[in-house]
Write an enzyme that holds these catalytic residues in place. Structure first.
Site, PDB file in Angstrom:
ATOM      1  N   GLU B  67       0.825  -1.217   0.000  1.00 26.73           N
ATOM      2  CA  GLU B  67       0.000   0.000   0.000  1.00 26.73           C
ATOM      3  C   GLU B  67       0.857   1.266   0.000  1.00 26.73           C
ATOM      4  O   GLU B  67       0.446   2.296  -0.531  1.00 26.73           O
ATOM      5  CB  GLU B  67      -0.957   0.005   1.193  1.00 26.73           C
ATOM      6  CG  GLU B  67      -2.090  -1.020   1.090  1.00 26.73           C
ATOM      7  CD  GLU B  67      -1.698  -2.395   1.614  1.00 26.73           C
ATOM      8  OE1 GLU B  67      -0.510  -2.604   1.947  1.00 26.73           O
ATOM      9  OE2 GLU B  67      -2.582  -3.268   1.682  1.00 26.73           O
ATOM     10  N   PHE B 129     -11.780  -7.241  13.860  1.00 27.15           N
ATOM     11  CA  PHE B 129     -10.688  -7.689  13.000  1.00 27.15           C
ATOM     12  C   PHE B 129     -10.327  -6.589  11.990  1.00 27.15           C
ATOM     13  O   PHE B 129     -11.188  -6.071  11.300  1.00 27.15           O
ATOM     14  CB  PHE B 129     -11.088  -8.973  12.270  1.00 27.15           C
ATOM     15  CG  PHE B 129     -10.025  -9.462  11.328  1.00 27.15           C
ATOM     16  CD1 PHE B 129      -8.796  -9.879  11.820  1.00 27.15           C
ATOM     17  CD2 PHE B 129     -10.237  -9.473   9.957  1.00 27.15           C
ATOM     18  CE1 PHE B 129      -7.797 -10.312  10.957  1.00 27.15           C
ATOM     19  CE2 PHE B 129      -9.243  -9.906   9.089  1.00 27.15           C
ATOM     20  CZ  PHE B 129      -8.024 -10.327   9.588  1.00 27.15           C
ATOM     21  N   LYS B 179     -17.843  -0.617   5.953  1.00 27.77           N
ATOM     22  CA  LYS B 179     -18.290  -1.617   4.985  1.00 27.77           C
ATOM     23  C   LYS B 179     -19.803  -1.546   4.754  1.00 27.77           C
ATOM     24  O   LYS B 179     -20.275  -1.694   3.628  1.00 27.77           O
ATOM     25  CB  LYS B 179     -17.884  -3.007   5.470  1.00 27.77           C
ATOM     26  CG  LYS B 179     -17.821  -4.013   4.339  1.00 27.77           C
ATOM     27  CD  LYS B 179     -17.108  -5.279   4.771  1.00 27.77           C
ATOM     28  CE  LYS B 179     -17.093  -6.296   3.647  1.00 27.77           C
ATOM     29  NZ  LYS B 179     -16.437  -7.545   4.051  1.00 27.77           N
ATOM     30  N   MET B 492      24.450   8.721   2.479  1.00 28.12           N
ATOM     31  CA  MET B 492      24.308  10.041   3.099  1.00 28.12           C
ATOM     32  C   MET B 492      24.570   9.967   4.596  1.00 28.12           C
ATOM     33  O   MET B 492      25.197  10.854   5.178  1.00 28.12           O
ATOM     34  CB  MET B 492      22.908  10.599   2.817  1.00 28.12           C
ATOM     35  CG  MET B 492      22.709  12.011   3.299  1.00 28.12           C
ATOM     36  SD  MET B 492      23.952  13.126   2.612  1.00 28.12           S
ATOM     37  CE  MET B 492      23.134  13.691   1.128  1.00 28.12           C
TER      38      MET B 492
HETATM   39  C1  LIG Z   1      12.516   5.651   5.393  1.00 27.91           C
HETATM   40  C2  LIG Z   1      13.795   6.313   5.768  1.00 27.91           C
HETATM   41  N1  LIG Z   1      14.608   5.753   6.693  1.00 27.91           N
HETATM   42  C3  LIG Z   1      15.789   6.340   7.001  1.00 27.91           C
HETATM   43  C4  LIG Z   1      16.178   7.507   6.416  1.00 27.91           C
HETATM   44  C5  LIG Z   1      17.514   8.169   6.788  1.00 27.91           C
HETATM   45  N2  LIG Z   1      18.400   8.225   5.622  1.00 27.91           N
HETATM   46  C6  LIG Z   1      18.537   9.330   4.852  1.00 27.91           C
HETATM   47  S1  LIG Z   1      19.563   9.119   3.576  1.00 27.91           S
HETATM   48  C7  LIG Z   1      19.904   7.536   4.025  1.00 27.91           C
HETATM   49  C8  LIG Z   1      20.856   6.688   3.238  1.00 27.91           C
HETATM   50  C9  LIG Z   1      20.317   6.330   1.917  1.00 27.91           C
HETATM   51  O1  LIG Z   1      21.145   5.333   1.367  1.00 27.91           O
HETATM   52  P1  LIG Z   1      21.014   4.930  -0.152  1.00 27.91           P
HETATM   53  O2  LIG Z   1      19.595   4.687  -0.483  1.00 27.91           O
HETATM   54  O3  LIG Z   1      21.949   3.833  -0.449  1.00 27.91           O
HETATM   55  O4  LIG Z   1      21.441   6.260  -0.889  1.00 27.91           O
HETATM   56  P2  LIG Z   1      22.893   6.957  -0.919  1.00 27.91           P
HETATM   57  O5  LIG Z   1      22.901   8.013   0.139  1.00 27.91           O
HETATM   58  O6  LIG Z   1      23.913   5.907  -0.667  1.00 27.91           O
HETATM   59  O7  LIG Z   1      22.973   7.555  -2.277  1.00 27.91           O
HETATM   60  C10 LIG Z   1      19.199   7.195   5.180  1.00 27.91           C
HETATM   61  C11 LIG Z   1      19.291   5.904   5.879  1.00 27.91           C
HETATM   62  C12 LIG Z   1      15.281   8.069   5.476  1.00 27.91           C
HETATM   63  N3  LIG Z   1      15.524   9.224   4.874  1.00 27.91           N
HETATM   64  N4  LIG Z   1      14.125   7.435   5.160  1.00 27.91           N
END
Ligand SMILES: Cc1ncc(C[n+]2csc(CCOP(=O)(O)OP(=O)(O)O)c2C)c(N)n1
Ligand SMILES: [Mg+2]
Lengths: 172, 577
Positions: B67, B129, B179, B492
């Site tokens: 979803e 439920f 429903k 990041m």
């Molecule tokens: C749902 C969610 N969980 C955690 C984060 C924190 N977060 C921001 S950027 C990032 C790393 C993303 O890694 P990747 O998808 O490999 O992208 P990259 O930065 O390596 O290009 C995280 C964990 C977020 N933004 N969204």
């Protein structure tokens, strides 16, 4: 930091079940504690009013009011300081009958600072309305008698100035 | 198909018909010109699905794999088309899986209507439920929501929902339908909603505000514009262009304003914010007049508010009164729809140009090029950079594609370097920063604009949050191009750990599956590239394909994104390394 003051926020709304949640969460999400909340119909047909009392800065209350007005079912919101409003709270005190003839209680009743609303075989109930301070004082005086129950209402308030209600009415 | 729908609306409008609540839901959607919805069935919404089956020639339902995917697809569809996206799910877990997408749409002002089934009215509050209080749960993240418990409420509530979602500052609306209301029959009649008495979508344009703003603009020596998504949501791209071309004011964009002005426009001076460009960030604190248009001074844009544009007069063009003075105190607020206010201010502003001031932006751009961009786009090291992948995408698409990004380093690099010729082409999760957004959002964008090339750029981390939507691509043949920039890190976060936590890489290294095999398992053409000499060809082959295509690019593991304004620092303290 700007000084915190007590503000009365009046919110005119549509009559909808979920709105209380939406309105209160706008305060809670900003860590502003709601000290009093009443909701009732207003002077305008089909329009409800919330009155919320909370301590915050003027900058905060301005933002809260715009956030409130942004909600789809909020028609208008206003804020006022204590000086700008006439407000009342009421309280009920339940006390055991053995104290009914005590001097303090009799004096309060005589000078109309409180009224008896119920008298039973075991207890009586006193009602008092007025400023928060009035209710607080009465509470302090009556506490030694062993309050069986005590309850106070939220604030109800009316502004000293003319509110732009006619303007609001016109909009509707 | 169009005419069929039109006649249907006419008949619906003309006469009352006696139908079930579930069938009424379909009629409401058709009356609102919806021809595509995203969703996932379950017990409490089955009556509506039964009607979807009967109406499948008029209303296409896309079965997603989760979803959350349905909400992001509806968002991608809405962002690419400007129309309201629609998602539908069952009660309980179906509804709670909607929450992330709804929150994302709320913070990024995306018009969306979400429909959830609910247990029958007589069971409400009994912990039945799959009962969850989705109206309570979604209240803080919806523009409006409502629980329908009687069939007769359906037409009015749907009409209101669409009106609220799309008007003013757009946003998500949730309708929860018990429903019993889906089964009940009633006399259906549909009237479009054009007004809700307690809701003023657009403030009236105030000529005093316009005059005051024009006066400041005409007196400015070093004015600068920062524009946001308001231009795109208000479809005010032409009015905006006319305004900047007449006034000659250098214009920078927020991440969500990207693509409202073509990249190559001579007054386009780049991105503001944490990983924005050096010039517009630094010069925010040197301009004498800052004109904010359809943006909301997010903290990722402003950095430390106490040192943000203190020297400048601030003018704020904004549709939402709650945004004015929220973060940055304005000198003049121009309330209203920017399509109207920008058109109305045009005759009041003087034709002008600021060659010396524009030169300042160019100087900063040169510094940024030497210190950052050169290394990103024309690297001399062996490993591939994310920047050069973007360069190849630009070469292959000429800036005509819709670029959908996920969240992380790849997102910042993509927004910095992707080239755009037309509006509504940059789709990213800005305010919420939702990893997992890009793949489903790209599917929605492609379905909304099948004539356009849609390229999703995703990190190896975020890709795995909604990777199951490859199944939706398999089932619908949505021709989405997917690039995973694989650095084997939650890049990041790793960058922050390196810079601010002494390289303690806590749980950011990723052991990844074979992404190419996974894509192939879904019968999607796929390849992997790790060498520079193969990159351009691989990207071209991907773009040339007329089907869905997956390309994994193995990039340097520990590259960082610069420039960077450290969290909470001033825009002046933007770092180049
Ligand atoms: C749902 C969610 N969980 C955690 C984060 C924190 N977060 C921001 S950027 C990032 C790393 C993303 O890694 P990747 O998808 O490999 O992208 P990259 O930065 O390596 O290009 C995280 C964990 C977020 N933004 N969204
Ligand atoms: Mg990564």
């Amino acid at each position: 930091m700007e000084e915190q003051k007590t503000f009365t926020v009046s919110i005119y709304t549509e009559n909808n079940v979920g709105l209380l949640n939406r309105v209160s969460s706008i305060f809670l999400k900003r860590h502003i504690n709601i000290e009093g909340l009443t909701t009732s119909r207003s002077e305008i047909e089909d329009v409800n009013r919330f009155i919320i009392v909370a301590k915050m800065t003027e900058v905060q209350v301005k933002k809260i009011v715009t956030q409130l007005e942004k909600q789809i079912e909020v028609i208008r919101a206003y804020y006022h300081t204590d000086d700008e409003t006439i407000f009342q709270e009421s309280a009920l005190f339940k006390i055991s009958n053995e104290h009914l003839y005590d001097e303090v209680i009799q004096r309060k009743l005589k000078f109309r600072q409180a009224n008896i609303v119920t008298l039973t075989e075991d207890f009586f109930v006193i009602e008092a309305s007025g400023s928060k301070e009035h209710v607080d004082k009465l509470y302090d005086r009556l506490k030694p008698y062993g309050l069986m129950q005590f309850v106070r209402s939220g604030r109800i308030a009316i502004t000293r100035d003319k509110m732009q209600i006619s303007e609001l009415l016109q909009e509707l | 198909m169009k005419t069929q729908t039109a006649t249907l609306i006419e008949t619906v409008a003309e006469k009352t018909i006696h139908i079930s609540g579930a069938e009424a839901v379909i009629h409401c959607l058709l009356a609102e010109n919806v021809d595509l919805i995203y969703g996932y069935p379950g017990g409490a919404i089955m009556p509506v699905y039964d009607e979807l089956y009967k109406y499948q020639d008029k209303l296409h339902h896309v079965l997603t794999r989760h979803e959350q995917g349905a909400t992001h697809m509806a968002q991608g569809y809405a962002r690419a088309t400007g129309k309201v996206g629609v998602a539908i799910a069952t009660s309980g877990p179906g509804a709670t899986n909607f929450v992330t997408g709804i929150a994302d749409a709320q913070i990024d002002s995306t018009p969306m209507v979400c429909i959830t089934g609910q247990v029958p009215r007589h069971l409400l509050g009994s912990d039945a439920f799959q009962e969850t209080d989705i109206v309570g749960i979604s209240m803080p993240v919806t523009k409006w929501n409502y629980q329908i418990t009687k069939a007769s409420e359906i037409p009015e509530i749907f009409a209101k929902a669409f009106y609220i979602a799309r008007s003013g500052r757009p946003g998500p609306v949730l309708i929860d339908i018990t429903k019993n209301a889906q089964f009940e029959t009633f006399d259906f009649e549909y009237k479009k909603c054009t007004e809700v008495r307690s809701y003023k979508p657009k403030p009236k344009v105030n000529s005093d505000q316009l005059a005051a703003a024009a006066e400041l603009i005409n007196a400015a020596k070093k004015p600068m514009i920062v524009f946001g998504q308001g231009i795109i949501l208000g479809e005010a791209e032409d009015e905006f262009k006319a305004f900047i071309e007449k006034t000659g004011i250098p214009s920078a964009w927020t991440i969500l304003g990207l693509s409202a002005l073509p990249t190559e426009h001579p007054l386009n001076v780049g991105m503001v914010g944490m990983h924005g460009n050096y010039g517009p960030n630094r010069l925010t604190n040197e301009c004498d007049t800052l004109i904010a248009i359809g943006m909301r001074f997010d903290d990722r844009v402003t950095g430390d508010l106490n040192t943000y544009a203190k020297q400048a007069k601030i003018i704020h063009f904004e549709i939402d009164p709650a945004e004015v003075d929220k973060n940055v105190k304005t000198d003049v607020a121009v309330l209203g729809d920017v399509k109207e206010t920008l058109a109305e201010i045009l005759p009041l502003v003087n034709p002008n140009s600021y060659p010396n001031w524009l030169e300042e932006f160019k100087k900063h751009a040169t510094i940024e090029f030497d210190k950052v961009i050169k290394k990103d786009l024309y690297p001399e090291k062996d490993g591939l950079t994310m920047g050069e992948v973007l360069k190849e995408i630009n070469n292959a698409t000429n800036g005509d594609a819709i670029i959908v990004t996920d969240v992380g380093q790849h997102q910042m690099v993509a927004c910095r370097y992707a080239k755009f010729n037309q509006t509504k082409s940059n789709i990213t999760s800005g305010g919420l920063g939702t990893m997992g957004f890009a793949l489903p959002a790209a599917i929605g964008a492609k379905m909304g604009t099948p004539q356009r090339e849609v390229v999703a750029i995703i990190g190896d981390g975020g890709y795995q949050m909604t990777i199951q939507e490859l199944g939706t691509i398999l089932q619908t043949n949505a021709a989405v191009k997917i690039i995973v920039l694989n650095n084997e890190y939650l890049g990041m976060v790793r960058q922050w750990q390196q810079l601010f936590f002494d390289r303690r890489y806590a749980s950011t290294e990723m052991v990844n599956p074979d992404f190419v095999t996974i894509a192939k398992g879904y019968h999607i053409e796929a390849s992997r590239v790790a060498k520079r000499e193969e990159l351009a060809g691989a990207v071209k082959a991907m773009i040339a394909s007329d089907k869905a295509y997956f390309l994994e690019v193995c990039v340097e593991k520990e590259d960082n994104v610069f420039p960077m304004i450290p969290s909470g620092a001033s825009v002046s303290d933007i770092r180049l390394s």
